[in-house]
Structure formats: C-alpha cells, structure tokens
Motif scaffolding. Structure first.
Motif, PDB file in Angstrom:
ATOM      1  N   ALA A 297      -5.945  19.923  36.898  1.00  0.00           N
ATOM      2  CA  ALA A 297      -6.965  20.863  37.374  1.00  0.00           C
ATOM      3  C   ALA A 297      -6.588  21.406  38.744  1.00  0.00           C
ATOM      4  O   ALA A 297      -6.786  22.581  39.043  1.00  0.00           O
ATOM      5  CB  ALA A 297      -8.332  20.177  37.428  1.00  0.00           C
ATOM      6  N   GLN A 298      -6.031  20.530  39.583  1.00  0.00           N
ATOM      7  CA  GLN A 298      -5.626  20.976  40.921  1.00  0.00           C
ATOM      8  C   GLN A 298      -4.485  21.985  40.859  1.00  0.00           C
ATOM      9  O   GLN A 298      -4.499  22.988  41.567  1.00  0.00           O
ATOM     10  CB  GLN A 298      -5.176  19.774  41.736  1.00  0.00           C
ATOM     11  CG  GLN A 298      -6.294  19.157  42.544  1.00  0.00           C
ATOM     12  CD  GLN A 298      -5.721  18.203  43.555  1.00  0.00           C
ATOM     13  OE1 GLN A 298      -4.715  17.552  43.294  1.00  0.00           O
ATOM     14  NE2 GLN A 298      -6.341  18.108  44.697  1.00  0.00           N
TER      15      GLN A 298
ATOM     16  N   TRP B  58     -11.655  22.937  32.757  1.00  0.00           N
ATOM     17  CA  TRP B  58     -11.014  23.752  33.801  1.00  0.00           C
ATOM     18  C   TRP B  58      -9.907  24.633  33.234  1.00  0.00           C
ATOM     19  O   TRP B  58      -9.337  25.452  33.951  1.00  0.00           O
ATOM     20  CB  TRP B  58     -10.481  22.872  34.936  1.00  0.00           C
ATOM     21  CG  TRP B  58      -9.950  21.561  34.472  1.00  0.00           C
ATOM     22  CD1 TRP B  58     -10.655  20.387  34.391  1.00  0.00           C
ATOM     23  CD2 TRP B  58      -8.642  21.263  33.988  1.00  0.00           C
ATOM     24  NE1 TRP B  58      -9.864  19.402  33.890  1.00  0.00           N
ATOM     25  CE2 TRP B  58      -8.627  19.901  33.640  1.00  0.00           C
ATOM     26  CE3 TRP B  58      -7.487  22.017  33.826  1.00  0.00           C
ATOM     27  CZ2 TRP B  58      -7.507  19.267  33.134  1.00  0.00           C
ATOM     28  CZ3 TRP B  58      -6.356  21.392  33.316  1.00  0.00           C
ATOM     29  CH2 TRP B  58      -6.374  20.036  32.977  1.00  0.00           C
TER      30      TRP B  58
ATOM     31  N   TRP C 175      -6.216  14.563  34.319  1.00  0.00           N
ATOM     32  CA  TRP C 175      -7.126  15.710  34.359  1.00  0.00           C
ATOM     33  C   TRP C 175      -7.219  16.280  35.772  1.00  0.00           C
ATOM     34  O   TRP C 175      -7.243  17.493  35.968  1.00  0.00           O
ATOM     35  CB  TRP C 175      -8.518  15.303  33.879  1.00  0.00           C
ATOM     36  CG  TRP C 175      -9.177  14.258  34.733  1.00  0.00           C
ATOM     37  CD1 TRP C 175      -9.085  12.911  34.581  1.00  0.00           C
ATOM     38  CD2 TRP C 175     -10.012  14.469  35.869  1.00  0.00           C
ATOM     39  NE1 TRP C 175      -9.800  12.262  35.544  1.00  0.00           N
ATOM     40  CE2 TRP C 175     -10.386  13.192  36.355  1.00  0.00           C
ATOM     41  CE3 TRP C 175     -10.477  15.596  36.533  1.00  0.00           C
ATOM     42  CZ2 TRP C 175     -11.209  13.027  37.465  1.00  0.00           C
ATOM     43  CZ3 TRP C 175     -11.292  15.415  37.641  1.00  0.00           C
ATOM     44  CH2 TRP C 175     -11.648  14.151  38.099  1.00  0.00           C
ATOM     45  N   TYR C 176      -7.232  15.399  36.763  1.00  0.00           N
ATOM     46  CA  TYR C 176      -7.442  15.828  38.139  1.00  0.00           C
ATOM     47  C   TYR C 176      -6.218  16.576  38.665  1.00  0.00           C
ATOM     48  O   TYR C 176      -6.321  17.645  39.274  1.00  0.00           O
ATOM     49  CB  TYR C 176      -7.718  14.587  38.987  1.00  0.00           C
ATOM     50  CG  TYR C 176      -7.905  14.844  40.448  1.00  0.00           C
ATOM     51  CD1 TYR C 176      -9.078  15.420  40.923  1.00  0.00           C
ATOM     52  CD2 TYR C 176      -6.919  14.493  41.362  1.00  0.00           C
ATOM     53  CE1 TYR C 176      -9.254  15.649  42.262  1.00  0.00           C
ATOM     54  CE2 TYR C 176      -7.094  14.713  42.710  1.00  0.00           C
ATOM     55  CZ  TYR C 176      -8.264  15.293  43.152  1.00  0.00           C
ATOM     56  OH  TYR C 176      -8.437  15.517  44.481  1.00  0.00           O
TER      57      TYR C 176
ATOM     58  N   TRP D 253     -13.159  15.545  33.510  1.00  0.00           N
ATOM     59  CA  TRP D 253     -12.239  14.523  32.999  1.00  0.00           C
ATOM     60  C   TRP D 253     -12.398  14.309  31.496  1.00  0.00           C
ATOM     61  O   TRP D 253     -11.692  13.518  30.912  1.00  0.00           O
ATOM     62  CB  TRP D 253     -12.450  13.195  33.732  1.00  0.00           C
ATOM     63  CG  TRP D 253     -13.885  12.810  33.838  1.00  0.00           C
ATOM     64  CD1 TRP D 253     -14.621  12.111  32.927  1.00  0.00           C
ATOM     65  CD2 TRP D 253     -14.758  13.107  34.918  1.00  0.00           C
ATOM     66  NE1 TRP D 253     -15.901  11.976  33.373  1.00  0.00           N
ATOM     67  CE2 TRP D 253     -16.025  12.568  34.595  1.00  0.00           C
ATOM     68  CE3 TRP D 253     -14.598  13.781  36.133  1.00  0.00           C
ATOM     69  CZ2 TRP D 253     -17.121  12.685  35.438  1.00  0.00           C
ATOM     70  CZ3 TRP D 253     -15.700  13.889  36.955  1.00  0.00           C
ATOM     71  CH2 TRP D 253     -16.935  13.343  36.610  1.00  0.00           C
TER      72      TRP D 253
ATOM     73  N   ALA E 294     -15.575  10.438  38.351  1.00  0.00           N
ATOM     74  CA  ALA E 294     -15.704  11.383  39.459  1.00  0.00           C
ATOM     75  C   ALA E 294     -15.155  10.795  40.746  1.00  0.00           C
ATOM     76  O   ALA E 294     -14.587  11.501  41.579  1.00  0.00           O
ATOM     77  CB  ALA E 294     -17.166  11.790  39.638  1.00  0.00           C
TER      78      ALA E 294
ATOM     79  N   LEU F 203      -5.248   9.918  36.381  1.00  0.00           N
ATOM     80  CA  LEU F 203      -5.809  11.153  36.948  1.00  0.00           C
ATOM     81  C   LEU F 203      -5.176  12.397  36.362  1.00  0.00           C
ATOM     82  O   LEU F 203      -5.130  13.433  37.011  1.00  0.00           O
ATOM     83  CB  LEU F 203      -5.626  11.163  38.474  1.00  0.00           C
ATOM     84  CG  LEU F 203      -6.406  10.126  39.248  1.00  0.00           C
ATOM     85  CD1 LEU F 203      -6.196  10.328  40.735  1.00  0.00           C
ATOM     86  CD2 LEU F 203      -7.882  10.190  38.930  1.00  0.00           C
TER      87      LEU F 203
ATOM     88  N   PRO G 202     -10.376   9.829  41.861  1.00  0.00           N
ATOM     89  CA  PRO G 202      -9.314  10.284  42.771  1.00  0.00           C
ATOM     90  C   PRO G 202      -9.351   9.571  44.115  1.00  0.00           C
ATOM     91  O   PRO G 202      -8.320   9.120  44.621  1.00  0.00           O
ATOM     92  CB  PRO G 202      -9.614  11.780  42.934  1.00  0.00           C
ATOM     93  CG  PRO G 202     -10.327  12.155  41.688  1.00  0.00           C
ATOM     94  CD  PRO G 202     -11.138  10.950  41.310  1.00  0.00           C
TER      95      PRO G 202
END
Lengths: 279, 258, 269
Positions: free
Chosen positions: A272-273, C149, A268-269, C106, A192, A266, A195
């Motif tokens: 997702a963004q 997501w 996934w991050y 994640w 979490a 990152l 980032p």
C-alpha cells in the motif's frame, strides 16, 4: 493542492530517472557486488603477512573459526547464546504485545503506568544486567531475564502507540457490524497496530542482541560473548577475532531474518505504501 | 480539573505505587531473602551519591564520551552520507556493506577496540562513533538522494558552484533526515558510553556501576541504575528539544509533529 | 422489477422499519448543554429510500450516529422493527463517507465483505456465497481477491456497499456516501443504490448535501432545518416507473421538486 504539486512531482521523478540512467545498469550491479569483494580481498592480502598481534592474517582467523566449529564446546556456546536470544525475544514480544494491548485500551492504566515505563525505557538496558546478576547469580535465568527486559520495553511502548493510534472510522465500523471482541482484536486492532508493533520489535531485537552479549561478558563462562571476551583477556587473538566475526554475522542474520518475517506479515502495508508513493 | 492535571496526578500516583511495591517486595515478598535493597535504601543512597563530587565526575565522563562521540559521528556520518547520496554509483557500491554493518552493534567489536585502545575515554568515544555513524550516514544519504533535482538544477542555472549548491540546497533539504537520525542516535550514544565503562573498563558511570556490583554494594548498585534512568530521560528530552529548535522552520518537520 | 414498489404511493401499505419519534440529542460541554437535534420525527417503510438534506452543520451525521447506536439519544426514541435502539442494532448497516478509511487495508475485498458475517450463524459456504453475491451485485466480483488500496475511490465505496448488503440489514444507512467521488462515478453509484433496493427489497436512508441526488434517489426527501435540527418538511417524490439518469433528471417535475427543496433549505438556513 495535490493537483498543483503533481506536475512538479512528476518532473522530479523524471529527473531522478534520468540521473539513474546516466550510469549503466551493469556498472551499478557490478559495483554493488564488486566493492565488498574488493574490501574482503584487501583485508585478506593486507593482513596476509601481518605480525601485528592485534590484527592477525584473515586466513589465520578463518582457519581458527573452522577449527573451533569442529569442537562440541564451541557449538554448545553458540547454541546457548542463540537459544537465549530467541527464547527471550519471543517471550518479550508476547509479553510486550499483551501488556501493550492492556495499556493501549485502558486510559487509566496507561496514565498510571506510563511514567514508570518511560523511566525504565530510559535506563540503558545493559545497566540492568549487573542488577540481575546480583539478585540471581550467574545462572542462565539471569541472562534470559536480562535479554527479555531489554527487548520488552520497545515492544511494549510501540504496541501502546499502535493501539492508541487506531482509526476512529474503523472503530465505528467494528461497532456498527457488531464484531465480537476477539474479531475486533485480531482482525482490526492488531493488524492496524502491526506496522508500529513490528518496528518496536525490530528495535527490541537489537537491544536483545546487545544484552545477550553483555550478559555473557559480565561474568558468565558460557556463550559466544563470554568466550570472545575470555579470548581477549587471555590474548588468544585469533579466537577473539573468530568470535567477533561470528557475532557480527549472527547480528546481521538476526535482523535479516526478522526483516523477512516483517515483510511477510506486513505485505499489505508495504504494498500500500509503495502504491501511495507512485501516485 | 483539566485532563492534563488529572493525568499528571495519576502518573505521580503510579510512580509512588511502583516505589511502594518495590519497598514491600523487598521487605515481605518473595524477594525479602534476596540481597535486593529496599526502595528507601536505594533512593537514600542515590540522594547521598548526588552530593558527592565523584558521581558528578563520572557523569561528566559518561556525558563527554557520549556527546563527543555523537558529534564526531554526526560529522563523519553526514560526510559519508553526502558522498553516498550524491551518486547512484557510490550508493550501489556501498549498499551491501552498509546493509551488513547497520544491524551489528558496537559491543561486538568491543573486545578488539579495548585491546587496541585500552580502557580510555577515547576507547568509549570510538565505540560511540562506530555505534552511531552508520545510522546517520544512511539517513543523510536518503535525504541527499531525495533532494528535488529540479531545485538543484535551478540553483545551477543561477550560477551557484557545486559547493554552494551543496550548502544552500542539498544540506538544508537533508536536514530533517539528519535531525531524526541524530535524535534516534542520541540514546544509543549514551548506552554505548555506559557499555564502554561497564564492559570495557573505561571511565564513567558504567565503571561505577561495575564497581558497585563487584563490591557487593547493593544499595549503591540500584542507586546508579536509578541515576542512569534519570540521565537517560534528560538525554532524550534534550535531544528532541534540540531537534525541534533546529528544525522548527521545516515544513516536513511541522507535518510530522503537529 | 415490477413486483417491487418504486413509487411512494405503494409504500404506505408496507410495514414501518425505522421509526424515529421526538428524538433529541444534546451535547454536554463545559459551557453548558448544546442541543444538536431537537424533536425529530419521521419513519421509513419497507423498501423505501429516503434522503435527509439540510444546511451543513445541521447535525446530520450526529443523527446517523444516534440511529446506528454509536451515540446515546438524549430523549425521545428510535426503533427498528419495534426494537428500541440503545446500541448498534443488529438490523442496521452503515456506509461511511470516508471510503478510504472504512475498509480494512490488510484484508482482501472478499474478506472485508465477509468480516461482519462471521458471527452470524452461517456456514462457511453460505458466508462465501453471500459475500460473492453481494460483490456481484455491486459489480465487483472480479476484484474479490484484490486489496482495497488497489482500487479507485468509487470501487472502494462499492465494496463498502457490498459489505453492508451482505450483512442483510433491515435498514441501510449511508452518510454522504458519494460525496468524495467524481461526477461520473457518482451517477453510477446512485444507480447501484437504486438497483440494490430493488434486488434486496432494502430500506435505505441516505444523508446527502446534494439536492439533485436526493430527488433522484428517494421516495421521500426529509428536509432538516438549521441547528438544532428539526424536520422542516417531508417532500414525497412521485415519479412513475424506474428512474434513469438522463430522462428522470430531464423531467419538468424533477426541476420543480428540486427548486421546492432548494427553497425550503434556503429558508431554513
């Protein structure tokens, strides 16, 4: 609220697409590749017959750079610089994340140490180099310590922020499902905070690179920074330019490689963004 | 006792603790044999320095270099950013160049800049400009590019000229981006101003620091570093205050900083 | 399907899993003590679904947090299978209202479901199978390798339910689980909830503010009164046979129960 904004936003997107479509794709890509080539060519030809001692022909600089890379001394300098940079940066990242986790989870510790940390963070990292030189001399330890300290504070502060911004719901999920502390740490808290931690590391990497050069310039005789400054002081201008070019390329490569690493960690991050932006 | 007060007191205690650890380390710890001055010596020297005119002149030099450089970087960066952001063609053409130069710190070109300009204030200002312009230009171009085309079209239908559209619509909507970029660039400008003195021989606190080191005056060396830390804190505080003052009206800014 | 009881009459003979007696919860603030829950008593038997309804701000979420061991109980006690709850109990799983924030973005869907199973003494193979069968049960088997997501809200809530089911809890608690999904998805998730009860013989406690939902889902509806929360009444729901979104909701008895509960809540509020 979102339902009202939606048509407006989609109209905005449409208008943007139309504007992008006005120039054909081949022209855009051509420009992207073309301008840098033109600029390098311009440098090459403008400097070709240069007699200005400060700005020798690019050809001379490149020839000198090639010559230098054939000497083992120069390669040792490069190895020393990059070795210090990588080693110190890795140490700073590990230390920063560890300390950051401790401070991010303990309210008392963070209250106690945060003012001191923010003070250290406010000191230009380069200014600490003379202190380490005066305490440890011109040894390699001085450079490693200077670089580590420079990269440490951005990593530390971003880790504290990242850990503290942890989501309350996820925290409850971890407790309800009785995750062990190591599961919580590695599967919840660290991902979490990742980032933020990684942007802190990015800032830390640039600080480390600056201090790598500064620590070599301030009275060391090994390293690319030292050699570049020495060349400047002895008016071997082509050597100086060769050093500047190489340092520039290393600075770019360091950030580039880190960005590749960041995108991997990152994935996934970032995905997702992107998804959120398209909605 | 309220949380804020308790937090403040614990923080003060932390600062005192750090000073005490320093004092002890310099007296009895493994660093006792090293030339490190005690906390008391360094702080006393700092307070003495603060009463000298020289220190304030050096501080002024550093500040002038940082602030003038930063202002010039804002002007150049915003102009470049508008040029880059207003056309996809220019944006693509400059992308590789901008991406390449973005991560390269100004210390890389310091040797040639010092060689050409000499150890002058202008050398420092020039380095600050090199160090801050690209980041500001990138943010500005992003802001200009993100300007709502519908809003721009609205301005055009109301008969605004291109310059007016730029001034009344594009710039205000890019302002939060510029504000953030300037806040991030402000500490950089101070760092570069110090580097210019320390490594380039330019005027200011960097030079004072170098002289203290060369003279082997340990208490003074530490005192200068303390002063630089304080100056850094002031710089950070002022730049975020200015950003908040200038942008308090902007919804985007309100959202990010509740 | 027929072997498991789906009517309230049967469940009287089955063992009590969750037992709440005289539960009180008081928040201590600067201005003094604020009672949120006052003397709450009810129980839940094996294989039963109970819904808690009440005016908003009654402290329903606080109650769930107490039962999940996330907040200390001020006085009285709650037990699961006879064990007093004084921390997150092993036999309990919780499905949160905020589905967007209760899954780890994640981790893939599969890994999200597996995460709570890691410290149970299961082999890697058993763990994978449990996760797979739970995802199968909620109809999300194909999405196993996707990320949360990438899914719609309703699908995310399905995954959250699969995670809870895979944990094989004695008692499953859900906090307004279908409050933020669209109506169609809501019906689907309600039926999913009933199916899971049948398939795994699970004991489920649902907090909801939707009276229709409470009547449709449960064997008993527990009506809470105004803050500090107290049980106003417990209404047994007595439909025969399996429930169906169309026919059950069309029963005259459904309308009767609904207005009965509505009346109770209005009086309480």
């Amino acid at each position: 609220m979102t339902t009202i904004q939606k048509p407006l936003r989609s109209r905005t997107r449409q208008a943007r697409r139309q504007r992008a479509a006005r120039s054909p794709r081949w022209l855009l890509i051509g420009a992207e590749v073309g301008l840098p080539v033109i600029l390098i060519a311009a440098w090459w030809f403008a400097s070709a017959g240069s007699t200005n001692i400060f700005f020798p022909p690019l050809q001379t600089i490149l020839a000198r750079l090639w010559q230098l890379t054939q000497t083992s001394e120069f390669l040792i300098d490069i190895g020393s610089s990059l070795g210090n940079l990588v080693a110190s940066f890795v140490i700073a990242c590990l230390l920063g994340v560890l300390l950051g986790l401790a401070l991010g989870t303990s309210r008392f510790l963070s209250w106690l140490l945060e003012p001191v940390i923010h003070f250290f963070r406010a000191i230009p990292p380069v200014a600490l180099v003379p202190i380490f030189v005066s305490l440890l001399g011109f040894e390699n330890e001085t450079r490693i310590l200077s670089i580590t300290v420079a990269a440490l504070f951005p990593v530390l502060i971003s880790t504290i922020d990242g850990v503290r911004a942890n989501d309350e719901t996820l925290d409850m999920v971890s407790r309800v499902y009785r995750l062990t502390w190591s599961e919580r740490l590695f599967e919840v808290v660290l991902p979490a905070a990742a980032p933020r931690i990684l942007s802190g590391m990015q800032v830390g990497l640039i600080a480390a690179f600056v201090v790598m050069i500064a620590s070599e310039m301030l009275g060391s005789s090994t390293g690319l920074g030292a050699k570049t400054l020495l060349a400047q002081q002895t008016f071997t201008i082509a050597d100086m330019w060769a050093g500047i070019l190489l340092l520039g390329i290393f600075g770019y490569l360091a950030t580039f490689l880190f960005e590749l690493f960041r995108r991997r960690v990152l994935r996934w991050y970032i995905a997702a963004q992107q998804q959120e932006r398209q909605l | 006792m309220s949380t804020t007060v308790r937090r403040f007191l614990v923080g003060c205690f932390g600062v005192l603790l750090a000073i005490a650890v320093w004092q002890l380390a310099s007296m009895i710890g493994p660093l006792a044999e090293s030339p490190m001055p005690s906390a008391g010596e360094a702080i006393t020297t700092m307070l003495q320095l603060l009463t000298t005119v020289d220190l304030w002149l050096s501080t002024l030099d550093t500040l002038v270099i940082a602030v003038v450089g930063l202002l010039a970087a804002i002007v150049v960066g915003v102009a470049l950013g508008i040029a880059i952001g207003s056309s996809p063609l220019v944006m693509h053409a400059t992308r590789v160049i901008v991406e390449f130069f973005k991560p390269i710190p100004p210390i890389v070109v310091l040797p040639i800049v010092v060689l050409v300009l000499g150890p002058t204030p202008f050398m420092g200002i020039f380095l600050v400009i090199i160090g801050c312009t690209i980041a500001i230009a990138i943010q500005t171009s992003a802001g200009v590019f993100d300007t709502d085309p519908v809003r721009k079209a609205t301005g055009e239908t109301f008969g605004l000229s291109r310059a007016e559209v730029l001034r009344r619509i594009v710039l205000p909507s890019a302002l939060p981006y510029i504000g953030t970029a300037v806040r991030v660039a402000a500490p950089t400008s101070l760092i570069v101003a110090v580097v210019a003195g320390l490594l380039g021989g330019g005027p200011g606190l960097g030079q004072s620091l170098l002289q203290a080191q060369l003279a082997g005056n340990q208490p003074e060396l530490f005192a200068y570093v303390l002063i630089l830390g304080l100056l850094g804190l002031v710089f950070q505080g002022v730049s975020s205050l200015v950003e908040r003052r200038v942008l308090h009206w902007h919804p985007q800014f309100r959202k990010e900083n509740p | 399907m027929t072997s498991t009881p789906s009517t309230a009459g049967h469940s009287d003979e089955r063992p009590v899993r969750l037992d709440v007696s005289g539960l009180k919860k008081t928040y201590t603030t600067k201005k003094g003590d604020v009672p949120v829950i006052d003397d709450l008593t009810f129980d839940l038997r094996q294989g039963e679904i109970a819904c808690i309804v009440g005016p908003s701000g009654t402290g329903k979420t606080t109650l769930l947090k107490c039962l999940a061991g996330l907040q200390p109980i001020t006085s009285g006690q709650a037990t699961i299978d006879g064990h007093v709850i004084d921390g997150p109990p092993e036999e309990l799983a919780l499905v949160f209202q905020e589905y967007t924030r209760s899954l780890m973005p994640w981790l893939s869907v599969e890994r999200n479901v597996e995460l709570p199973l890691r410290h149970l003494s299961l082999s890697a193979e058993e763990r994978r199978q449990r996760a797979a069968s739970s995802l199968e049960a909620v109809g999300m088997a194909e999405a196993a390798s996707k990320y949360p997501w990438q899914l719609s809200g309703g699908m995310q809530q399905r995954v959250a339910i699969a995670r809870a089911v895979a944990y094989r809890p004695g008692v499953l608690i859900m906090d307004e689980p279908f409050a933020s999904v669209d109506a169609q998805t809501r019906f689907e998730l309600e039926d999913l909830c009933l199916r899971i009860r049948e398939q795994f013989d699970m004991t489920i406690l649902v907090v909801t503010h939707d009276i229709d939902e409470s009547v449709y889902l449960s064997n008993r509806v527990i009506v809470l009164g105004q803050r500090p929360a107290k049980v106003t009444d417990v209404i047994p729901i007595d439909f025969d046979g399996p429930r169906d979104q169309l026919t059950t909701r069309a029963l005259p008895r459904f309308a009767q129960l609904r207005s009965e509960i509505f009346e109770l809540i209005r009086k309480a509020g």
